[in-house]
Write a protein that holds these residues in place. Structure first.
Motif, PDB file in Angstrom:
ATOM      1  N   TYR A 431       0.845  -1.215   0.000  1.00 14.40           N
ATOM      2  CA  TYR A 431       0.000   0.000   0.000  1.00 14.40           C
ATOM      3  C   TYR A 431       0.870   1.252   0.000  1.00 14.40           C
ATOM      4  CZ  TYR A 431      -3.011   3.680   1.808  1.00 14.40           C
ATOM      5  OH  TYR A 431      -3.678   4.866   1.991  1.00 14.40           O
ATOM      6  N   ILE A 432       1.903   1.242   0.831  1.00 15.16           N
ATOM      7  CA  ILE A 432       2.786   2.409   0.899  1.00 15.16           C
ATOM      8  C   ILE A 432       3.463   2.650  -0.448  1.00 15.16           C
ATOM      9  CG2 ILE A 432       4.903   3.299   1.968  1.00 15.16           C
ATOM     10  CD1 ILE A 432       4.075   1.811   4.527  1.00 15.16           C
ATOM     11  N   ASP A 433       3.820   1.570  -1.113  1.00 21.03           N
ATOM     12  CA  ASP A 433       4.499   1.681  -2.398  1.00 21.03           C
ATOM     13  C   ASP A 433       3.636   2.368  -3.454  1.00 21.03           C
ATOM     14  OD1 ASP A 433       6.854   1.022  -4.015  1.00 21.03           O
ATOM     15  OD2 ASP A 433       5.479  -0.285  -5.115  1.00 21.03           O
ATOM     16  N   ARG A 434       2.312   2.338  -3.254  1.00 16.29           N
ATOM     17  CA  ARG A 434       1.389   2.958  -4.217  1.00 16.29           C
ATOM     18  C   ARG A 434       1.062   4.400  -3.861  1.00 16.29           C
ATOM     19  NH1 ARG A 434      -1.799  -0.574  -7.341  1.00 16.29           N
ATOM     20  NH2 ARG A 434      -3.514   0.917  -7.195  1.00 16.29           N
ATOM     21  N   GLN A 435       1.648   4.920  -2.759  1.00 15.96           N
ATOM     22  CA  GLN A 435       1.285   6.252  -2.298  1.00 15.96           C
ATOM     23  C   GLN A 435       2.182   7.370  -2.826  1.00 15.96           C
ATOM     24  OE1 GLN A 435      -1.631   6.739  -0.602  1.00 15.96           O
ATOM     25  NE2 GLN A 435      -1.771   4.563  -1.148  1.00 15.96           N
ATOM     26  N   LEU A 440      -3.254  12.070  -0.220  1.00 13.76           N
ATOM     27  CA  LEU A 440      -3.410  11.840   1.211  1.00 13.76           C
ATOM     28  C   LEU A 440      -2.067  11.901   1.938  1.00 13.76           C
ATOM     29  CD1 LEU A 440      -6.045   8.948   1.284  1.00 13.76           C
ATOM     30  CD2 LEU A 440      -6.408  11.369   1.793  1.00 13.76           C
ATOM     31  N   TYR A 441      -1.024  11.418   1.311  1.00 15.02           N
ATOM     32  CA  TYR A 441       0.286  11.353   1.962  1.00 15.02           C
ATOM     33  C   TYR A 441       1.345  11.998   1.060  1.00 15.02           C
ATOM     34  CZ  TYR A 441      -2.087   7.990   4.933  1.00 15.02           C
ATOM     35  OH  TYR A 441      -2.979   7.393   5.788  1.00 15.02           O
ATOM     36  N   PRO A 442       1.410  13.341   1.069  1.00 18.15           N
ATOM     37  CA  PRO A 442       2.412  14.034   0.234  1.00 18.15           C
ATOM     38  C   PRO A 442       3.844  13.621   0.583  1.00 18.15           C
ATOM     39  CG  PRO A 442       0.742  15.562   1.031  1.00 18.15           C
ATOM     40  CD  PRO A 442       0.520  14.287   1.762  1.00 18.15           C
ATOM     41  N   SER A 444       5.012  10.597   1.421  1.00 13.31           N
ATOM     42  CA  SER A 444       4.744   9.161   1.546  1.00 13.31           C
ATOM     43  C   SER A 444       5.973   8.339   1.938  1.00 13.31           C
ATOM     44  CB  SER A 444       4.149   8.613   0.246  1.00 13.31           C
ATOM     45  OG  SER A 444       5.047   8.817  -0.837  1.00 13.31           O
ATOM     46  N   ASP A 445       7.178   8.830   1.642  1.00 11.82           N
ATOM     47  CA  ASP A 445       8.375   8.057   1.992  1.00 11.82           C
ATOM     48  C   ASP A 445       8.482   7.827   3.499  1.00 11.82           C
ATOM     49  OD1 ASP A 445       9.091   7.820  -0.616  1.00 11.82           O
ATOM     50  OD2 ASP A 445      10.570   9.447  -0.586  1.00 11.82           O
ATOM     51  N   ILE A 446       7.925   8.767   4.257  1.00 12.17           N
ATOM     52  CA  ILE A 446       7.999   8.638   5.723  1.00 12.17           C
ATOM     53  C   ILE A 446       7.201   7.421   6.199  1.00 12.17           C
ATOM     54  CG2 ILE A 446       7.445   9.815   7.904  1.00 12.17           C
ATOM     55  CD1 ILE A 446       7.893  12.452   6.513  1.00 12.17           C
ATOM     56  N   LEU A 447       6.183   7.023   5.423  1.00  8.43           N
ATOM     57  CA  LEU A 447       5.334   5.900   5.821  1.00  8.43           C
ATOM     58  C   LEU A 447       6.111   4.596   5.970  1.00  8.43           C
ATOM     59  CD1 LEU A 447       2.112   6.470   3.672  1.00  8.43           C
ATOM     60  CD2 LEU A 447       2.361   6.790   6.138  1.00  8.43           C
ATOM     61  N   TRP A 448       7.264   4.490   5.314  1.00  8.74           N
ATOM     62  CA  TRP A 448       8.047   3.258   5.420  1.00  8.74           C
ATOM     63  C   TRP A 448       8.490   2.995   6.855  1.00  8.74           C
ATOM     64  CZ3 TRP A 448       7.877  -0.211   1.755  1.00  8.74           C
ATOM     65  CH2 TRP A 448       7.595   0.191   0.431  1.00  8.74           C
ATOM     66  N   LEU A 449       8.500   4.040   7.677  1.00  9.98           N
ATOM     67  CA  LEU A 449       8.859   3.852   9.088  1.00  9.98           C
ATOM     68  C   LEU A 449       7.802   3.041   9.846  1.00  9.98           C
ATOM     69  CD1 LEU A 449      10.208   7.427   9.924  1.00  9.98           C
ATOM     70  CD2 LEU A 449      11.539   5.345   9.543  1.00  9.98           C
ATOM     71  N   LEU A 450       6.593   2.958   9.267  1.00  6.45           N
ATOM     72  CA  LEU A 450       5.554   2.161   9.915  1.00  6.45           C
ATOM     73  C   LEU A 450       5.916   0.682   9.967  1.00  6.45           C
ATOM     74  CD1 LEU A 450       2.284   3.681   8.371  1.00  6.45           C
ATOM     75  CD2 LEU A 450       3.186   4.049  10.668  1.00  6.45           C
ATOM     76  N   LEU A 451       6.624   0.221   8.966  1.00  9.16           N
ATOM     77  CA  LEU A 451       6.885  -1.222   8.857  1.00  9.16           C
ATOM     78  C   LEU A 451       7.714  -1.765  10.023  1.00  9.16           C
ATOM     79  CD1 LEU A 451       7.453  -1.627   5.013  1.00  9.16           C
ATOM     80  CD2 LEU A 451       5.313  -1.673   6.343  1.00  9.16           C
ATOM     81  N   PRO A 452       8.854  -1.149  10.374  1.00 16.87           N
ATOM     82  CA  PRO A 452       9.586  -1.682  11.536  1.00 16.87           C
ATOM     83  C   PRO A 452       8.791  -1.581  12.838  1.00 16.87           C
ATOM     84  CG  PRO A 452      10.568   0.378  10.767  1.00 16.87           C
ATOM     85  CD  PRO A 452       9.606  -0.052   9.725  1.00 16.87           C
ATOM     86  N   LEU A 453       7.967  -0.539  12.958  1.00 12.33           N
ATOM     87  CA  LEU A 453       7.136  -0.412  14.164  1.00 12.33           C
ATOM     88  C   LEU A 453       6.122  -1.552  14.248  1.00 12.33           C
ATOM     89  CD1 LEU A 453       6.498   3.460  14.151  1.00 12.33           C
ATOM     90  CD2 LEU A 453       7.931   2.172  15.762  1.00 12.33           C
ATOM     91  N   MET A 454       5.464  -1.828  13.106  1.00 12.62           N
ATOM     92  CA  MET A 454       4.487  -2.917  13.086  1.00 12.62           C
ATOM     93  C   MET A 454       5.164  -4.261  13.339  1.00 12.62           C
ATOM     94  SD  MET A 454       2.105  -1.787   9.846  1.00 12.62           S
ATOM     95  CE  MET A 454       1.137  -3.303   9.913  1.00 12.62           C
ATOM     96  N   ALA A 495       2.343   8.796  10.761  1.00 12.61           N
ATOM     97  CA  ALA A 495       1.209   9.058   9.871  1.00 12.61           C
ATOM     98  C   ALA A 495       0.976  10.551   9.703  1.00 12.61           C
ATOM     99  CB  ALA A 495      -0.048   8.376  10.419  1.00 12.61           C
ATOM    100  N   LEU A 496       1.087  11.311  10.805  1.00  8.84           N
ATOM    101  CA  LEU A 496       0.899  12.760  10.723  1.00  8.84           C
ATOM    102  C   LEU A 496       1.995  13.410   9.881  1.00  8.84           C
ATOM    103  CD1 LEU A 496      -0.196  13.653  14.386  1.00  8.84           C
ATOM    104  CD2 LEU A 496      -1.546  13.922  12.297  1.00  8.84           C
ATOM    105  N   ALA A 497       3.220  12.977  10.077  1.00  8.42           N
ATOM    106  CA  ALA A 497       4.333  13.556   9.314  1.00  8.42           C
ATOM    107  C   ALA A 497       4.191  13.268   7.822  1.00  8.42           C
ATOM    108  CB  ALA A 497       5.653  12.999   9.837  1.00  8.42           C
ATOM    109  N   ALA A 498       3.741  12.054   7.502  1.00  4.68           N
ATOM    110  CA  ALA A 498       3.596  11.683   6.087  1.00  4.68           C
ATOM    111  C   ALA A 498       2.436  12.397   5.434  1.00  4.68           C
ATOM    112  CB  ALA A 498       3.412  10.163   5.962  1.00  4.68           C
ATOM    113  N   SER A 499       1.416  12.739   6.216  1.00  6.02           N
ATOM    114  CA  SER A 499       0.226  13.364   5.653  1.00  6.02           C
ATOM    115  C   SER A 499       0.247  14.884   5.755  1.00  6.02           C
ATOM    116  CB  SER A 499      -1.027  12.827   6.356  1.00  6.02           C
ATOM    117  OG  SER A 499      -0.971  13.098   7.750  1.00  6.02           O
ATOM    118  N   PHE A 500       1.365  15.472   6.157  1.00  2.91           N
ATOM    119  CA  PHE A 500       1.439  16.917   6.308  1.00  2.91           C
ATOM    120  C   PHE A 500       1.070  17.590   4.989  1.00  2.91           C
ATOM    121  CE2 PHE A 500       3.733  21.003   6.282  1.00  2.91           C
ATOM    122  CZ  PHE A 500       3.227  21.545   7.441  1.00  2.91           C
ATOM    123  N   GLY A 501       0.017  18.376   5.064  1.00  2.79           N
ATOM    124  CA  GLY A 501      -0.499  19.057   3.885  1.00  2.79           C
ATOM    125  C   GLY A 501      -1.575  18.272   3.173  1.00  2.79           C
TER     126      GLY A 501
END
Length: 504
Positions: A431-435, A440-442, A444-454, A495-501
């Protein structure tokens, strides 16, 4: 619970323990009249009619109509027909241990004990056989409901003279009026006062306290946190419209009341299996600190209110709520006993909340979101089953009561659970790769940080399962676990950082 003796010779405080001073006990009770002991609410905290009725309805809800027809022919006939169709495990009933201890002393002293109950005679005999101290039983049959004056006549005919009687409720006042010794057990203060007005009780065994907190525990208010999933579509869509959030909040309340009602139904249907469980046996209904009729009253209040609120919100939402109730009842009655099916149903019910949130807020839900949630919640459902089996294995049991699993299934279930969690993370990565450059996520590269957390949270969860540091409910663990809160906070920050704006 405390015993209050009242100046008569058989007070509990003057009675030695069963294994000490039997000669003294014989002297004390040499000429004592026989003791007739009520069953429902006295010897056991529960009621055999309600217990057997639940077993019958669990087998088939259509028996409700048959019960109405049987009741028209009399309460004794109703009890007989229900007792003929169910098998009640009397060994699991919540017995009044304080009364049992006193009765065993009387039995050791040679005193005649009779179990006299308005329950069907077959069930009364089963209890007497299990306890092993009663010389005879009196119970209802198709023609006679052995209660109040009818019980008094049966006792007088059997005793042939003076008798002692242990009871707990208003129908027992007629028996106490003629008894030579009154034993008040687990009775409300008003009944104790009326019993004292008739005759000074031999002893009073006080009822167990029922704090208000116990009702909240039965409603499982902490489980309302699952319904936060209703807000996920709004968060995923970055929707800030106040009206949509308000209507979703009402949907959250409706779902909460509905879920509480279904938890009560589940607990009532699961009395036997909960009592066989090392920790669930202390649940309010399993321990009979809350009565079955009280549980029925909670259901009759919460369920209609939740459905009325759902109908006011929207008819499609009402439809989703009715579907949730139907599946949950099927789960409580049958599906939870089917291996694999049960965890799939639980995962689907979690995802159903997200669908309901999308319907209420009028937000289109991404298929990616549904797929991630389904596999993530499947992993959590398997966590719960594995935790139960770990403790069953530790206790030396080979299977879980009321479930379709054996402890030998544990390694297989752990593998499925870990795999489901990893699949959820993989779907999140796709999903992140398609963003890239998405609205929604200007960032989007920041979202990759979700994976190690999950991955950290899932792997830690399953590590704690192997260490037996999670008992039954992964949700309750997550709510009380500081590390889970830290991970959740970091996920929100990413999520907030990735969606800024990208917020509307």
């Amino acid at each position: 619970m405390s015993v209050s003796p009242d100046n008569l010779p058989h007070a509990a405080s003057s009675v030695p323990a069963p294994d000490e001073g039997d000669a003294v006990a014989t002297i004390l009770h040499k000429d004592a009249p026989p003791v007739y002991v009520d069953l429902d609410g006295t010897l056991t905290y529960s009621d055999l009619l309600f217990e057997s009725f639940l077993l019958l309805i669990k087998r088939s809800p259509l028996y409700l109509f048959a019960c109405v027809w049987w009741l028209l022919r009399g309460r004794g006939y109703l009890k007989a027909q229900i007792a003929a169709r169910v098998t009640l495990d009397v060994s699991l009933l919540p017995y009044n241990q304080e009364l049992l201890d006193w009765l065993r002393v009387q039995h050791a002293a040679g005193r005649r004990l009779v179990l006299a109950s308005a329950s069907d005679r077959r069930l009364v005999q089963q209890v007497a056989d299990h306890v092993g101290i009663f010389n005879a039983v009196l119970g209802s049959d198709e023609a006679t409901n052995l209660k109040s004056s009818a019980k008094l006549r049966a006792i007088q005919a059997d005793a042939g003279g003076s008798f002692a009687y242990a009871g707990n409720g208003r129908p027992d006042l007629a028996v106490w009026e003629q008894a030579s010794e009154v034993i008040v057990v687990n009775a409300p203060a008003a009944i104790v006062r009326r019993a004292r007005a008739l005759r000074t009780p031999v002893m009073v065994i006080e009822p167990r306290p029922v704090p208000l907190l116990l009702t909240f525990k039965a409603l499982r208010l902490h489980q309302w946190s699952k319904n936060v999933l209703i807000f996920v579509p709004l968060l995923a869509a970055h929707e800030l419209d106040g009206a949509r959030w308000l209507i979703t909040l009402l949907a959250f309340v409706a779902f909460g009341m509905c879920a509480s009602a279904t938890y009560v139904i589940n607990d009532l249907f699961d009395l036997a299996s909960d009592r066989a469980h090392p920790r669930k046996q202390q649940r309010p209904f399993a321990s009979a600190r809350l009565s079955i009729p009280f549980g029925g009253a909670l259901i009759c209040v919460l369920l209609p209110l939740s459905l009325l609120l759902a109908a006011w919100i929207s008819l499609p939402f009402l439809g989703l709520m009715l579907l949730y109730v139907t599946v949950t009842l099927l789960y409580s009655a049958r599906l939870k006993q089917l291996a694999i099916v049960d965890v799939l149903v639980l995962a689907t019910l979690y995802t159903h909340r997200i669908l309901a949130g999308g319907e209420v807020s009028d937000v289109v839900i991404s298929n990616w979101l549904l797929a991630v949630s389904l596999f993530m919640f499947l992993s959590l459902a398997l966590v719960k089953r594995c935790a139960e089996l770990e403790f069953m294995n530790e206790d030396g049991r080979t299977s879980a009561a009321g479930r379709g699993y054996r402890t030998s299934d544990l390694s297989y279930l752990i593998s499925m659970g870990i795999a489901s969690g990893f699949v959820a993370v993989m779907l999140m990565a796709l999903y992140i790769d398609r963003q890239d450059s998405g609205e929604l996520y200007p960032q989007s590269d920041i979202l990759w940080l979700l994976l190690p957390l999950m991955l950290f949270w899932i792997m830690r969860l399953w590590l704690k399962i192997s260490r037996m540091e999670i008992h039954d409910d992964p949700l309750l663990f997550a709510i009380t676990d500081r590390t889970s809160w830290i991970v959740g906070f970091l996920v929100a920050c990413v999520a907030l950082a990735a969606s800024f704006g990208g917020w509307q």
